[in-house]
Scaffold this motif. Structure first.
Motif, PDB file in Angstrom:
ATOM      1  N   VAL A  93       0.827  -1.209   0.000  1.00  0.00           N
ATOM      2  CA  VAL A  93       0.000   0.000   0.000  1.00  0.00           C
ATOM      3  C   VAL A  93       0.862   1.260   0.000  1.00  0.00           C
ATOM      4  O   VAL A  93       0.414   2.324   0.420  1.00  0.00           O
ATOM      5  CB  VAL A  93      -0.950   0.014   1.227  1.00  0.00           C
ATOM      6  CG1 VAL A  93      -1.950  -1.122   1.151  1.00  0.00           C
ATOM      7  CG2 VAL A  93      -0.156  -0.051   2.530  1.00  0.00           C
ATOM      8  N   THR A  94       2.087   1.153  -0.484  1.00  0.00           N
ATOM      9  CA  THR A  94       3.004   2.299  -0.456  1.00  0.00           C
ATOM     10  C   THR A  94       2.459   3.492  -1.219  1.00  0.00           C
ATOM     11  O   THR A  94       2.636   4.642  -0.816  1.00  0.00           O
ATOM     12  CB  THR A  94       4.372   1.897  -1.030  1.00  0.00           C
ATOM     13  OG1 THR A  94       4.875   0.781  -0.301  1.00  0.00           O
ATOM     14  CG2 THR A  94       5.363   3.037  -0.933  1.00  0.00           C
ATOM     15  N   ASP A  95       1.771   3.238  -2.336  1.00  0.00           N
ATOM     16  CA  ASP A  95       1.243   4.336  -3.145  1.00  0.00           C
ATOM     17  C   ASP A  95       0.136   5.104  -2.441  1.00  0.00           C
ATOM     18  O   ASP A  95      -0.253   6.186  -2.892  1.00  0.00           O
ATOM     19  CB  ASP A  95       0.715   3.793  -4.475  1.00  0.00           C
ATOM     20  CG  ASP A  95       1.841   3.328  -5.395  1.00  0.00           C
ATOM     21  OD1 ASP A  95       2.995   3.724  -5.151  1.00  0.00           O
ATOM     22  OD2 ASP A  95       1.564   2.564  -6.337  1.00  0.00           O
ATOM     23  N   TYR A  96      -0.379   4.566  -1.349  1.00  0.00           N
ATOM     24  CA  TYR A  96      -1.430   5.237  -0.586  1.00  0.00           C
ATOM     25  C   TYR A  96      -0.971   5.665   0.803  1.00  0.00           C
ATOM     26  O   TYR A  96      -1.626   6.490   1.438  1.00  0.00           O
ATOM     27  CB  TYR A  96      -2.648   4.314  -0.438  1.00  0.00           C
ATOM     28  CG  TYR A  96      -3.375   4.036  -1.729  1.00  0.00           C
ATOM     29  CD1 TYR A  96      -4.443   4.827  -2.125  1.00  0.00           C
ATOM     30  CD2 TYR A  96      -2.983   2.992  -2.553  1.00  0.00           C
ATOM     31  CE1 TYR A  96      -5.114   4.581  -3.311  1.00  0.00           C
ATOM     32  CE2 TYR A  96      -3.644   2.726  -3.742  1.00  0.00           C
ATOM     33  CZ  TYR A  96      -4.705   3.528  -4.121  1.00  0.00           C
ATOM     34  OH  TYR A  96      -5.370   3.282  -5.300  1.00  0.00           O
ATOM     35  N   SER A  97       0.125   5.096   1.285  1.00  0.00           N
ATOM     36  CA  SER A  97       0.551   5.354   2.664  1.00  0.00           C
ATOM     37  C   SER A  97       1.656   6.393   2.789  1.00  0.00           C
ATOM     38  O   SER A  97       1.822   6.992   3.850  1.00  0.00           O
ATOM     39  CB  SER A  97       1.040   4.046   3.301  1.00  0.00           C
ATOM     40  OG  SER A  97       2.193   3.551   2.646  1.00  0.00           O
ATOM     41  N   GLU A  98       2.397   6.634   1.723  1.00  0.00           N
ATOM     42  CA  GLU A  98       3.529   7.557   1.816  1.00  0.00           C
ATOM     43  C   GLU A  98       3.051   9.003   1.829  1.00  0.00           C
ATOM     44  O   GLU A  98       2.326   9.441   0.937  1.00  0.00           O
ATOM     45  CB  GLU A  98       4.500   7.339   0.654  1.00  0.00           C
ATOM     46  CG  GLU A  98       5.835   8.030   0.835  1.00  0.00           C
ATOM     47  CD  GLU A  98       6.853   7.639  -0.224  1.00  0.00           C
ATOM     48  OE1 GLU A  98       8.054   7.876  -0.007  1.00  0.00           O
ATOM     49  OE2 GLU A  98       6.433   7.110  -1.273  1.00  0.00           O
ATOM     50  N   VAL A  99       3.465   9.756   2.850  1.00  0.00           N
ATOM     51  CA  VAL A  99       3.118  11.167   2.987  1.00  0.00           C
ATOM     52  C   VAL A  99       4.391  12.006   2.910  1.00  0.00           C
ATOM     53  O   VAL A  99       5.495  11.465   2.786  1.00  0.00           O
ATOM     54  CB  VAL A  99       2.376  11.420   4.312  1.00  0.00           C
ATOM     55  CG1 VAL A  99       1.001  10.771   4.295  1.00  0.00           C
ATOM     56  CG2 VAL A  99       3.171  10.913   5.499  1.00  0.00           C
ATOM     57  N   LEU A 100       4.239  13.329   2.993  1.00  0.00           N
ATOM     58  CA  LEU A 100       5.383  14.220   2.803  1.00  0.00           C
ATOM     59  C   LEU A 100       6.488  13.968   3.817  1.00  0.00           C
ATOM     60  O   LEU A 100       7.671  13.933   3.458  1.00  0.00           O
ATOM     61  CB  LEU A 100       4.927  15.682   2.880  1.00  0.00           C
ATOM     62  CG  LEU A 100       4.233  16.240   1.640  1.00  0.00           C
ATOM     63  CD1 LEU A 100       3.688  17.635   1.911  1.00  0.00           C
ATOM     64  CD2 LEU A 100       5.192  16.271   0.449  1.00  0.00           C
ATOM     65  N   ASP A 101       6.125  13.808   5.081  1.00  0.00           N
ATOM     66  CA  ASP A 101       7.145  13.580   6.105  1.00  0.00           C
ATOM     67  C   ASP A 101       7.866  12.260   5.886  1.00  0.00           C
ATOM     68  O   ASP A 101       9.083  12.169   6.083  1.00  0.00           O
ATOM     69  CB  ASP A 101       6.498  13.599   7.499  1.00  0.00           C
ATOM     70  CG  ASP A 101       6.039  14.985   7.899  1.00  0.00           C
ATOM     71  OD1 ASP A 101       6.595  15.959   7.361  1.00  0.00           O
ATOM     72  OD2 ASP A 101       5.127  15.100   8.735  1.00  0.00           O
ATOM     73  N   LEU A 102       7.139  11.239   5.482  1.00  0.00           N
ATOM     74  CA  LEU A 102       7.754   9.937   5.201  1.00  0.00           C
ATOM     75  C   LEU A 102       8.582  10.000   3.925  1.00  0.00           C
ATOM     76  O   LEU A 102       9.641   9.366   3.826  1.00  0.00           O
ATOM     77  CB  LEU A 102       6.656   8.881   5.071  1.00  0.00           C
ATOM     78  CG  LEU A 102       7.085   7.408   5.158  1.00  0.00           C
ATOM     79  CD1 LEU A 102       7.842   7.136   6.442  1.00  0.00           C
ATOM     80  CD2 LEU A 102       5.872   6.500   5.051  1.00  0.00           C
TER      81      LEU A 102
END
Length: 327
Positions: A272-281
């Motif tokens: 689910v990386t395409d949905y879980s990655e945010v700016l801080d990550l």
């Protein structure tokens, strides 16, 4: 000849024990002298804010350099806005920005509306013991680490003995367990629901405090006029905490792009990386793990600038529409 009005004004000035004084530098210094102990007590906090919030801004210069840890400041290669151009040219950045805004907006709506209604309903409970018990149980999850919360959520949504799947299968809603943690389109909802469970009770405390400040005579007058409890909540309680709601909402908008990374890091996985990655990550992965410190700093600057712009925009709109603001 002095008129009666002038004599009256002259007598009033002479009898006034606190005649008006000229305000200026002397007035400011007099105020400082009178409240010197308060200013001295605030100095440690001012120093703390300066050291941990303003002094690190010097590190923003890394975004305009091709930073190498082994070199001194004077030996760094200055590259201007190269890293910002690279950032805005990266397709991954816009995917990450989408995830950040989506989870932030969902969290803002749920994390703002649910605590308000929870606080109002909790305030309507008559039994003191029941009221205190519910309040204590509701805000205890706030003190639980996200590591523990992520473990609980993952176990509850597991296909092997997960409570959610067992309930759905027991009610014959599904025929086989659903792999919730492997479906990207469900990840945003899982994070929002987990955050709501963890923070609702804690966020409701400030609304409960604001509700206690409402004049109880308003409720008594409304009951005399025949208003039921729902009418009282709508016409007295909600307007009574409107200022608190406005201030907290403005501050929440200012943190719209700063969702952190703990929830996404602990609940996410490679599926689910395409949905879980945010700016801080994204900044953590590209700035620390890959050693691209300047690129990571550029991401942080973008995040901070957008947050400041959102804060001032929201504050200006609320000040113009509702005549309430935080500055």
């Amino acid at each position: 000849m002095e008129t009666l009005t002038e004599k009256s004004a002259s007598a009033k000035r002479s009898s006034d024990p606190n005649p008006p004084t000229k305000k200026g530098r002397n007035g400011i210094w007099d105020s400082i002298k009178q409240q010197k102990f308060l200013y001295l007590m605030s100095l440690p906090f001012v120093a703390w804010v300066f050291v941990f919030n303003y002094l690190p801004l010097w590190g923003w210069t890394m975004a305009f350099q091709n930073y190498k840890p082994a070199r001194s400041f004077g030996e760094q290669e200055w590259v201007g806005f190269k890293h910002f151009v690279e950032l805005f040219s990266d397709e991954r950045f816009y995917l990450v920005l989408r995830n950040t805004l989506a989870m932030s907006i969902m969290g803002l709506v749920v994390g703002f509306v649910v605590p308000i209604f929870f606080a109002i309903l909790l305030n309507e409970l008559k039994g003191v013991f029941l009221k205190r018990t519910v309040q204590t149980v509701s805000y205890l999850p706030h003190f639980v680490s996200w590591v523990v919360v992520a473990g609980i959520v993952t176990k509850m949504l597991s296909t092997d003995g997960g409570v959610i799947n067992d309930i759905l299968m027991g009610l014959h809603i599904i025929n086989e367990p659903i792999q919730f943690m492997a479906q990207g389109n469900l990840f945003w909802y899982i994070v929002t629901a987990s955050d709501m469970w963890k923070e609702t009770g804690w966020n409701a405390i400030i609304y409960l405090a604001a509700i206690t400040g409402i004049d109880q005579e308003l409720y008594e007058a409304s009951r005399v006029d025949g208003a039921n409890r729902w009418r009282q909540m709508w016409h007295i309680t909600l307007p009574g905490i409107r200022t608190t709601m406005s201030v907290l909402f403005i501050m929440a908008i200012g943190h719209l792009t700063s969702t952190g990374f703990e929830k996404q890091l602990l609940l996410g996985n490679s599926l689910v990386t395409d949905y879980s990655e945010v700016l801080d990550l994204y900044a953590l992965n590209y700035g620390i793990y890959l050693g691209r410190f300047s690129y990571g700093t550029a991401i942080g600057i973008f995040n901070s600038v957008v947050s400041i712009l959102l804060l001032f925009t929201a504050n200006g709109l609320f000040k113009k529409i509702t005549k309430e603001s935080i500055m």
